[in-house]
Design a protein around this motif. Structure first.
Motif, PDB file in Angstrom:
ATOM      1  N   UNK A 146      54.676  23.118  53.125  1.00 35.97           N
ATOM      2  CA  UNK A 146      55.634  22.154  53.660  1.00 35.97           C
ATOM      3  C   UNK A 146      55.902  21.074  52.608  1.00 35.97           C
ATOM      4  N   UNK A 147      56.602  20.023  53.019  1.00 40.89           N
ATOM      5  CA  UNK A 147      57.047  19.000  52.068  1.00 40.89           C
ATOM      6  C   UNK A 147      55.884  18.397  51.272  1.00 40.89           C
ATOM      7  N   UNK A 148      54.684  18.328  51.865  1.00 46.74           N
ATOM      8  CA  UNK A 148      53.555  17.739  51.124  1.00 46.74           C
ATOM      9  C   UNK A 148      52.972  18.720  50.093  1.00 46.74           C
ATOM     10  N   UNK A 149      53.183  20.039  50.294  1.00 44.46           N
ATOM     11  CA  UNK A 149      52.728  21.019  49.288  1.00 44.46           C
ATOM     12  C   UNK A 149      53.437  20.750  47.960  1.00 44.46           C
ATOM     13  N   UNK A 150      54.693  20.307  48.058  1.00 43.85           N
ATOM     14  CA  UNK A 150      55.499  20.035  46.858  1.00 43.85           C
ATOM     15  C   UNK A 150      54.848  18.988  45.972  1.00 43.85           C
ATOM     16  N   UNK A 151      53.993  18.151  46.561  1.00 44.61           N
ATOM     17  CA  UNK A 151      53.403  17.027  45.825  1.00 44.61           C
ATOM     18  C   UNK A 151      51.942  17.272  45.470  1.00 44.61           C
ATOM     19  N   UNK A 152      51.384  18.355  46.050  1.00 46.45           N
ATOM     20  CA  UNK A 152      49.951  18.611  45.895  1.00 46.45           C
ATOM     21  C   UNK A 152      49.670  19.392  44.616  1.00 46.45           C
ATOM     22  N   UNK A 153      49.366  18.665  43.550  1.00 41.52           N
ATOM     23  CA  UNK A 153      48.977  19.285  42.282  1.00 41.52           C
ATOM     24  C   UNK A 153      47.690  18.627  41.825  1.00 41.52           C
ATOM     25  N   UNK A 154      46.845  19.392  41.142  1.00 46.66           N
ATOM     26  CA  UNK A 154      45.609  18.809  40.638  1.00 46.66           C
ATOM     27  C   UNK A 154      45.950  17.740  39.597  1.00 46.66           C
ATOM     28  N   UNK A 173      47.016  14.042  55.036  1.00 45.80           N
ATOM     29  CA  UNK A 173      46.252  12.944  54.442  1.00 45.80           C
ATOM     30  C   UNK A 173      45.591  13.406  53.149  1.00 45.80           C
ATOM     31  N   UNK A 174      45.102  14.650  53.109  1.00 49.29           N
ATOM     32  CA  UNK A 174      44.441  15.124  51.888  1.00 49.29           C
ATOM     33  C   UNK A 174      45.447  15.458  50.786  1.00 49.29           C
ATOM     34  N   UNK A 175      46.568  16.078  51.150  1.00 46.83           N
ATOM     35  CA  UNK A 175      47.599  16.363  50.136  1.00 46.83           C
ATOM     36  C   UNK A 175      48.139  15.065  49.543  1.00 46.83           C
ATOM     37  N   UNK A 176      48.373  14.077  50.393  1.00 44.63           N
ATOM     38  CA  UNK A 176      48.930  12.811  49.887  1.00 44.63           C
ATOM     39  C   UNK A 176      47.884  12.027  49.091  1.00 44.63           C
ATOM     40  N   UNK A 233      40.145  16.616  50.193  1.00 43.42           N
ATOM     41  CA  UNK A 233      40.313  16.063  48.840  1.00 43.42           C
ATOM     42  C   UNK A 233      39.180  16.431  47.873  1.00 43.42           C
ATOM     43  N   UNK A 234      37.923  16.288  48.322  1.00 44.93           N
ATOM     44  CA  UNK A 234      36.806  16.555  47.398  1.00 44.93           C
ATOM     45  C   UNK A 234      36.834  17.999  46.924  1.00 44.93           C
ATOM     46  N   UNK A 235      37.104  18.932  47.857  1.00 47.82           N
ATOM     47  CA  UNK A 235      37.173  20.347  47.493  1.00 47.82           C
ATOM     48  C   UNK A 235      38.385  20.625  46.608  1.00 47.82           C
ATOM     49  N   UNK A 236      39.502  19.955  46.910  1.00 47.61           N
ATOM     50  CA  UNK A 236      40.722  20.162  46.109  1.00 47.61           C
ATOM     51  C   UNK A 236      40.465  19.762  44.657  1.00 47.61           C
ATOM     52  N   UNK A 237      39.799  18.625  44.481  1.00 44.33           N
ATOM     53  CA  UNK A 237      39.540  18.132  43.129  1.00 44.33           C
ATOM     54  C   UNK A 237      38.593  19.064  42.374  1.00 44.33           C
ATOM     55  N   UNK A 238      37.707  19.741  43.121  1.00 37.33           N
ATOM     56  CA  UNK A 238      36.717  20.611  42.468  1.00 37.33           C
ATOM     57  C   UNK A 238      37.184  22.064  42.320  1.00 37.33           C
ATOM     58  N   UNK A 239      38.303  22.407  42.978  1.00 31.12           N
ATOM     59  CA  UNK A 239      38.763  23.805  42.967  1.00 31.12           C
ATOM     60  C   UNK A 239      38.891  24.433  41.570  1.00 31.12           C
ATOM     61  N   UNK A 240      39.383  23.692  40.555  1.00 29.85           N
ATOM     62  CA  UNK A 240      39.494  24.322  39.225  1.00 29.85           C
ATOM     63  C   UNK A 240      38.145  24.772  38.685  1.00 29.85           C
ATOM     64  N   UNK A 241      37.084  24.154  39.160  1.00 27.22           N
ATOM     65  CA  UNK A 241      35.759  24.459  38.620  1.00 27.22           C
ATOM     66  C   UNK A 241      35.000  25.450  39.495  1.00 27.22           C
ATOM     67  N   UNK A 242      35.624  25.889  40.586  1.00 25.50           N
ATOM     68  CA  UNK A 242      34.988  26.861  41.466  1.00 25.50           C
ATOM     69  C   UNK A 242      34.944  28.213  40.754  1.00 25.50           C
ATOM     70  N   UNK A 243      33.963  29.077  41.134  1.00 21.40           N
ATOM     71  CA  UNK A 243      33.892  30.397  40.493  1.00 21.40           C
ATOM     72  C   UNK A 243      35.265  31.057  40.494  1.00 21.40           C
ATOM     73  N   UNK A 244      35.518  31.741  39.401  1.00 21.96           N
ATOM     74  CA  UNK A 244      36.897  32.216  39.193  1.00 21.96           C
ATOM     75  C   UNK A 244      37.194  33.517  39.902  1.00 21.96           C
ATOM     76  N   UNK A 245      38.417  33.569  40.407  1.00 18.19           N
ATOM     77  CA  UNK A 245      38.981  34.834  40.839  1.00 18.19           C
ATOM     78  C   UNK A 245      40.178  34.994  39.910  1.00 18.19           C
ATOM     79  N   UNK A 246      40.385  36.178  39.337  1.00 15.77           N
ATOM     80  CA  UNK A 246      41.424  36.276  38.310  1.00 15.77           C
ATOM     81  C   UNK A 246      42.795  35.835  38.851  1.00 15.77           C
TER      82      UNK A 246
END
Ligand SMILES: [Zn+2]
Length: 272
Positions: free
Chosen positions: A129-137, A44-47, A255-268
């Motif tokens: 799995x198949x939904x990972x293929x569609x999960x992009x920010x 549900x979150x990936x979709x 979903x909320x965390x996925x959307x915010x992941x780019x702004x999370x503290x960085x790991x190289x």
């Protein structure tokens, strides 16, 4: 929207749903790996991410890649528009150029730290799995679209070539992210031509040198050609950890965390 464009959308949607259903059924009948998270939560979150991404795409870009290609073609833009190639050759050349561009773009998203912040949302999935293929920010989706339009204009790819490429790329991604494995007699010959699930899963390993290999989404030749090919993972395909060490909390799949992941503290980036 012209009738041809509406028809293109219909074909794209039909093929997408058919391949999604086929891969999802295959995963249920013969899964390679067991998931740590309930399927309902991941799916549900990936979709939902796919929905947000498509919405942003519609808001930002007035044209689809196919209608942009028709425009570019009508104006004689790009490399392929300069020569009167036979139709089949032009289609094949456009396909190969677009696929090489996707490979190059994927490497870029791994090597530029700012872009890696966007792309790591795809890699943070702890299951593949198949939904990972569609999960992009959504920002990665919008940026990819901008790059794709530039490549279409430079290459002069026809609307038919872009439609074919988008359908094949989408189908190939759902196939090679699927939680399935092919029998060895099929895996070996097929991998010489296209990226298989066992080949692409290595790209989702938690080990940096494996993540930074097997960038191809469609044709498997680019990784061999540009020395980024890993044939086998160092740990078994069935149990090797998938994802990123930074995002392993079950809440990170929402979903909320996925959307915010780019702004999370960085790991190289794994590439450094
Ligand atoms: Zn990647």
């Amino acid at each position: 929207m012209t009738e041809a464009m509406a028809q293109a959308d219909l074909i794209r949607m039909g093929v997408f749903l058919a391949i999604f259903a086929a891969m999802a059924s295959w995963e249920v009948l013969a899964p390679l790996r067991r998931s740590g998270l309930p399927r309902l939560v991941r799916w549900s979150n990936n979709l939902a991410m796919v929905a947000v991404g498509n919405l942003l795409l519609k808001l930002v870009f007035p044209l689809t890649a196919v209608s942009f290609a028709a425009l570019a073609q009508a104006r004689g833009w790009g490399l392929l528009g300069q020569v009167n190639w036979p139709g089949w050759l032009e289609l094949a050349l456009a396909f190969v150029i677009l696929d090489l561009a996707i490979y190059a773009q994927h490497r870029l998203f791994h090597s530029v730290p700012l872009l890696w912040r966007l792309h790591r949302v795809h890699h943070a999935d702890t299951m593949i799995d198949v939904t990972t293929a569609l999960r992009f920010h959504p920002l990665e989706i919008a940026l990819s679209m901008g790059i794709k339009l530039a490549v279409i204009a430079l290459a002069g790819a026809s609307a038919e070539a872009v439609l074919l490429f988008e359908i094949v790329l989408n189908g190939a991604a759902m196939f090679n992210h699927a939680n399935v494995s092919l029998p060895a007699w099929l895996e070996r010959p097929l991998r010489w031509a296209i990226v298989t699930p066992d080949m692409h899963r290595i790209h989702h390993s938690t080990l940096a040198d494996e993540t930074n290999s097997n960038y191809g989404f469609n044709l498997s030749c680019w990784d061999r050609l540009f020395a980024s090919y890993t044939a086998r993972p160092s740990r078994p395909q069935e149990t090797m950890p998938i994802g990123l060490d930074q995002f392993r909390d079950p809440r990170d799949a929402w979903l909320d965390r996925l959307l915010l992941q780019p702004f999370a503290p960085s790991q190289p980036s794994p590439e450094g």
